[in-house]
Design an enzyme around this catalytic site. Structure first.
Site, PDB file in Angstrom:
ATOM      1  N   THR A  50       0.829  -1.205   0.000  1.00 40.26           N
ATOM      2  CA  THR A  50       0.000   0.000   0.000  1.00 40.26           C
ATOM      3  C   THR A  50       0.867   1.260   0.000  1.00 40.26           C
ATOM      4  OG1 THR A  50      -1.585  -1.228   1.350  1.00 40.26           O
ATOM      5  CG2 THR A  50      -1.944   1.131   1.157  1.00 40.26           C
TER       6      THR A  50
ATOM      7  N   ARG B  27       7.625  -2.814   3.007  1.00 39.89           N
ATOM      8  CA  ARG B  27       7.770  -2.956   4.468  1.00 39.89           C
ATOM      9  C   ARG B  27       8.099  -4.404   4.797  1.00 39.89           C
ATOM     10  NH1 ARG B  27       2.988   1.060   6.740  1.00 39.89           N
ATOM     11  NH2 ARG B  27       3.580   2.708   5.301  1.00 39.89           N
TER      12      ARG B  27
ATOM     13  N   SER C 150       6.035   3.665   8.997  1.00 37.90           N
ATOM     14  CA  SER C 150       4.852   4.410   9.423  1.00 37.90           C
ATOM     15  C   SER C 150       4.346   4.003  10.809  1.00 37.90           C
ATOM     16  CB  SER C 150       3.786   4.230   8.351  1.00 37.90           C
ATOM     17  OG  SER C 150       2.785   5.162   8.530  1.00 37.90           O
ATOM     18  N   HIS C 151       3.112   3.476  10.874  1.00 35.09           N
ATOM     19  CA  HIS C 151       2.518   3.150  12.174  1.00 35.09           C
ATOM     20  C   HIS C 151       3.014   1.810  12.710  1.00 35.09           C
ATOM     21  CE1 HIS C 151       0.272   1.111   9.113  1.00 35.09           C
ATOM     22  NE2 HIS C 151      -0.232   0.315  10.019  1.00 35.09           N
TER      23      HIS C 151
ATOM     24  N   LYS D 264      10.244   3.784   0.772  1.00 30.03           N
ATOM     25  CA  LYS D 264       9.243   4.152  -0.221  1.00 30.03           C
ATOM     26  C   LYS D 264       9.842   5.155  -1.196  1.00 30.03           C
ATOM     27  CE  LYS D 264       5.755   6.789   1.261  1.00 30.03           C
ATOM     28  NZ  LYS D 264       4.411   7.243   1.663  1.00 30.03           N
TER      29      LYS D 264
ATOM     30  N   ASP E 129       1.350   9.609  13.764  1.00 28.69           N
ATOM     31  CA  ASP E 129       1.983   8.283  13.719  1.00 28.69           C
ATOM     32  C   ASP E 129       3.496   8.372  13.525  1.00 28.69           C
ATOM     33  OD1 ASP E 129       1.969   9.101  11.066  1.00 28.69           O
ATOM     34  OD2 ASP E 129       1.685   7.078  10.290  1.00 28.69           O
TER      35      ASP E 129
ATOM     36  N   ASP F  50       5.613   8.304  11.067  1.00 23.73           N
ATOM     37  CA  ASP F  50       6.201   9.192  10.062  1.00 23.73           C
ATOM     38  C   ASP F  50       5.418  10.491   9.905  1.00 23.73           C
ATOM     39  OD1 ASP F  50       4.071   7.761   8.976  1.00 23.73           O
ATOM     40  OD2 ASP F  50       4.851   7.914   6.942  1.00 23.73           O
TER      41      ASP F  50
ATOM     42  N   ASP G 201       2.268  11.243   9.075  1.00 22.82           N
ATOM     43  CA  ASP G 201       1.256  11.532   8.055  1.00 22.82           C
ATOM     44  C   ASP G 201      -0.168  11.241   8.538  1.00 22.82           C
ATOM     45  OD1 ASP G 201       1.599   8.811   7.991  1.00 22.82           O
ATOM     46  OD2 ASP G 201       1.940   8.662   5.827  1.00 22.82           O
ATOM     47  N   ARG G 202      -0.301  10.587   9.690  1.00 24.24           N
ATOM     48  CA  ARG G 202      -1.653  10.311  10.198  1.00 24.24           C
ATOM     49  C   ARG G 202      -2.012  11.251  11.340  1.00 24.24           C
ATOM     50  NH1 ARG G 202      -2.907   3.888  10.343  1.00 24.24           N
ATOM     51  NH2 ARG G 202      -1.841   3.351   8.403  1.00 24.24           N
TER      52      ARG G 202
ATOM     53  N   GLU H 236      -8.648   9.265   4.419  1.00 25.07           N
ATOM     54  CA  GLU H 236      -8.853   7.833   4.605  1.00 25.07           C
ATOM     55  C   GLU H 236      -9.330   7.570   6.025  1.00 25.07           C
ATOM     56  OE1 GLU H 236      -6.176   5.113   2.179  1.00 25.07           O
ATOM     57  OE2 GLU H 236      -4.759   6.470   3.131  1.00 25.07           O
ATOM     58  N   GLU H 237     -10.052   6.463   6.181  1.00 27.36           N
ATOM     59  CA  GLU H 237     -10.560   6.082   7.500  1.00 27.36           C
ATOM     60  C   GLU H 237      -9.442   5.769   8.484  1.00 27.36           C
ATOM     61  OE1 GLU H 237      -9.865   2.829   8.495  1.00 27.36           O
ATOM     62  OE2 GLU H 237      -8.882   2.586   6.548  1.00 27.36           O
ATOM     63  N   SER H 238      -8.246   5.497   7.967  1.00 31.13           N
ATOM     64  CA  SER H 238      -7.128   5.109   8.818  1.00 31.13           C
ATOM     65  C   SER H 238      -6.413   6.327   9.391  1.00 31.13           C
ATOM     66  CB  SER H 238      -6.151   4.269   8.004  1.00 31.13           C
ATOM     67  OG  SER H 238      -5.774   4.971   6.824  1.00 31.13           O
TER      68      SER H 238
ATOM     69  N   LYS I 291      -0.623  12.296   2.942  1.00 31.09           N
ATOM     70  CA  LYS I 291      -1.472  12.745   4.035  1.00 31.09           C
ATOM     71  C   LYS I 291      -0.603  13.471   5.044  1.00 31.09           C
ATOM     72  CE  LYS I 291      -1.801   7.836   5.057  1.00 31.09           C
ATOM     73  NZ  LYS I 291      -0.920   7.242   5.934  1.00 31.09           N
TER      74      LYS I 291
HETATM   75  C1  VG1 Z   1      -2.969   1.186   5.776  1.00 32.48           C
HETATM   76  C2  VG1 Z   1      -4.235   2.011   5.766  1.00 32.48           C
HETATM   77  C3  VG1 Z   1      -4.257   2.918   4.552  1.00 32.48           C
HETATM   78  C4  VG1 Z   1      -2.985   3.780   4.537  1.00 32.48           C
HETATM   79  C5  VG1 Z   1      -1.760   2.889   4.610  1.00 32.48           C
HETATM   80  C6  VG1 Z   1      -0.470   3.678   4.710  1.00 32.48           C
HETATM   81  O1  VG1 Z   1      -2.928   0.343   4.641  1.00 32.48           O
HETATM   82  O2  VG1 Z   1      -5.379   1.185   5.785  1.00 32.48           O
HETATM   83  O3  VG1 Z   1      -5.413   3.703   4.591  1.00 32.48           O
HETATM   84  O4  VG1 Z   1      -2.929   4.554   3.378  1.00 32.48           O
HETATM   85  O5  VG1 Z   1      -1.836   2.035   5.754  1.00 32.48           O
HETATM   86  O6  VG1 Z   1      -0.499   4.524   5.805  1.00 32.48           O
HETATM   87  P1  VG1 Z   1      -3.325  -1.199   4.691  1.00 32.48           P
HETATM   88  O7  VG1 Z   1      -3.037  -1.722   3.330  1.00 32.48           O
HETATM   89  O8  VG1 Z   1      -2.540  -1.824   5.789  1.00 32.48           O
HETATM   90  O9  VG1 Z   1      -4.793  -1.228   5.031  1.00 32.48           O
HETATM   91  V1  VG1 Z   1       0.911   4.752   6.700  1.00 32.48           V
HETATM   92  O10 VG1 Z   1       0.594   6.051   7.721  1.00 32.48           O
HETATM   93  O11 VG1 Z   1       1.103   3.275   7.375  1.00 32.48           O
HETATM   94  O12 VG1 Z   1       2.039   5.102   5.514  1.00 32.48           O
HETATM   95 CO    CO Z   2       2.217   6.958   8.344  1.00 34.66          CO
END
Ligand code: VG1
Ligand code: CO
Length: 543
Positions: free
Chosen positions: A18, A22, A113-114, A126, A277, A279, A281-282, A363-365, A376
């Site tokens: 995504t 990773r 990221s998270h 990335k 989070d 990095d 972006d959340r 996004e919902e996340s 983001k």
């Molecule tokens: C998750 C989230 C998605 C987000 C992605 C990267 O992906 O659901 O909405 O864009 O993480 O965010 P997945 O494929 O695990 O559902 V980050 O802040 O981890 O770069």
């Molecule tokens: Co992130």
């Protein structure tokens, strides 16, 4: 300094998910893994001779060593200049901004990221393109292709560059420019929001707590909230970046941002609470004794963005990822602007932002952003909320109540089943996929199914098509259940079940989302047979 050409062979699994590649840190540290992937990025984008890049990461374990390898490989491959954050640090949105500001050919962002960090946790890398956004699927496919055919990589035999001091140095023929990671980003934020109004808000006693979760946003948040906006010292908690995030997940949700949630549920909670989070972006948004669903936050920001200077002329359009609740669609409809539904992941918003079709995305996340960068942006979302508080003078409770009264409340929840064995998760998805064509018209747990399909997306700007982006089941009464497998995990599969239902009765806006969604949750279980397939009685994480 000599350029060495090292023979290598392809390593399986170097396909970005995504958001970049990773893996467990140990995998990235294994012989040639990082080197192969970096060379594949360079080859996959058509070579890097004479190009310029931005490089930085979230500071997690292995960040510094990986940057050293990337810089020596960039120099050996003929890169002209790398702009690097001091100490190798850059938040993802700051990196996106720097790519755009300096008109570089792209950037390499080191982050998972998270996901947790450390020698036994996760690492990630990335590639972002010249627009500042994550590489498109077409580009990541080329990178993956290069990784499957790689035979050698180039690396400069040189000592690591000292990244502690700002300024320009040379690495072979390549210029390395070490910059302050915060200042350009902070200046961008000042250009978008009414800092005077927010400063007055804080002077008048408005209190905020911001949890940087021991991740990269600490220095950014202290500079912006405490130094430039005058929020009181201590507004930023967990503000020192740590290489393993104190052993936790730098994931801004009520489970992992426990400290902030405790503050927001204390006897004298601040007016506003937020977290970001690993990095940066959340964003997680909370009010006194309240967690604001990211989908609601997106809808409210879309509704009120015009109160901030950068968006005073309104929005060209809005975009949300498919599993994000439909709340923002109702705002778009009311405003008469376009609303787009894209697959999960920020890379799908890039074309809409570049083409000026969407101004705000989410996004919902817990990801929200705008056309100011191509990622983001957690702090941006917090600042937009602050700008709205400053202009309206309303409390979080009032803003939410007003929004629900105008648009209804979309109850929303995501249930995650983590580290499920991959074959079991795949079996669940294919069993459900097979059922889809016959579902319309059936009644399950009191819910009537209106339609069911597997989401595919045709990019309205370049016409590219992305298949297999999640299974969705629409029920009568504006309710929905969506199923997809995560593309960011590093262990087995993570099943995400997204649940929502619109409530328009004015006396029913105060329910617990899990209760309001009881029938949707039950129907999702009946349809997907989660327990039978995974052996799990309950989700690991509910947000
Ligand atoms: C998750 C989230 C998605 C987000 C992605 C990267 O992906 O659901 O909405 O864009 O993480 O965010 P997945 O494929 O695990 O559902 V980050 O802040 O981890 O770069
Ligand atoms: Co992130």
């Amino acid at each position: 300094m000599t350029i060495k050409t090292i023979a290598t062979t392809p390593i399986a699994g170097q396909n970005p998910g995504t958001s970049g590649l990773r893996k467990k840190t140990a995998v990235f540290q294994s012989p040639n893994f990082l080197e192969n992937y970096v060379q594949s990025i360079f080859d996959g984008i058509g070579g890097v001779e004479g190009k310029r890049f931005v490089i930085g990461g979230d500071g997690r374990f292995f960040n510094r060593q990986a940057i050293d390898v990337i810089l020596r490989m960039a120099a050996a491959n003929g890169v002209a200049e790398c702009i690097v954050g001091r100490d190798g640090l850059l938040s993802t949105p700051a990196a996106s901004h720097l790519i755009r500001l300096n008109k570089t050919d792209g950037g390499l962002i080191l982050s998972a990221s998270h996901n947790p960090g450390g020698p036994n946790a996760d690492f990630g890398l990335k590639f972002n393109g010249a627009n500042g956004g994550p590489a498109s699927e077409a580009v990541t496919a080329k990178i993956f292709g290069a990784s499957q055919n790689i035979q050698e990589y180039q690396i400069l035999d040189a000592a690591p560059v000292d990244l502690r001091l700002e300024g320009k140095t040379k690495l072979g023929d390549m210029t390395v420019k070490v910059i302050d990671p915060v200042s350009d980003y902070a200046a961008l934020m000042e250009s978008l929001f009414d800092f005077d109004a927010i400063r007055t808000l804080f002077q008048n006693g408005f209190r905020m707590s911001f949890d940087a979760m021991l991740a990269v946003t600490g220095p950014y948040a202290k500079e912006i909230f405490e130094n430039r906006l005058g929020a009181k010292h201590g507004t930023v908690i967990n503000g020192e970046p740590s290489h393993d995030f104190g052993g936790g997940h730098p994931d801004p949700n009520p489970i992992w941002a426990r400290e902030l949630m405790a503050i927001m549920h204390s006897d004298t909670p601040p007016d506003f609470g937020a977290a970001s989070d690993g990095d940066g972006d959340r964003n997680m948004i909370t009010g006194p004794r309240r967690y604001v669903s990211p989908s609601d936050s997106l809808a409210i920001l879309a509704d009120l963005a015009h109160l901030a200077p950068a968006y005073k002329d309104g929005l060209a359009g809005v975009a949300r990822s498919m599993p994000t609740s439909c709340a923002v669609d109702r705002v778009a409809a009311a405003k008469g602007i376009e609303g787009f539904e894209t697959p999960t992941g920020w890379k799908f918003f890039g074309n809409l932002l570049d083409a000026g079709r969407a101004t705000l995305c989410g996004e919902e996340s817990a990801g929200t952003g705008s056309d100011h960068v191509r990622e983001k942006d957690g702090l941006w979302a917090v600042l937009l909320w602050l700008n709205i508080f400053a202009v309206t003078g309303k409390s979080m409770d009032q803003i939410l109540a007003d929004h629900y009264a105008a648009y209804g409340r979309t109850y929303y929840s995501r249930h995650d089943y983590e580290a499920v064995e991959s074959d079991k998760a795949n079996a669940l998805m294919s069993a459900l996929r097979t059922k889809l064509p016959d579902l319309a018209g059936q009644v399950v747990n009191g819910m009537t199914i209106k339609a069911a399909d597997e989401f595919a997306y045709v990019d309205p700007v370049d016409g590219s098509r992305s298949e297999g982006q999640g299974l969705r089941i629409l029920f009568e009464g504006d309710a929905r259940a969506v199923f997809r497998l995560s593309g960011t995990g590093t262990e087995g599969a993570t099943l995400r079940v997204y649940l929502e239902k619109l409530e328009t009765a004015k006396n029913k806006f105060k329910a617990d989302p899990q209760k309001a969604l009881t029938n949707v949750i039950a129907a999702a279980e009946t349809l997907a047979e989660i327990k039978a397939h995974t052996g799990r009685a309950a989700p690991d994480v509910i947000t």
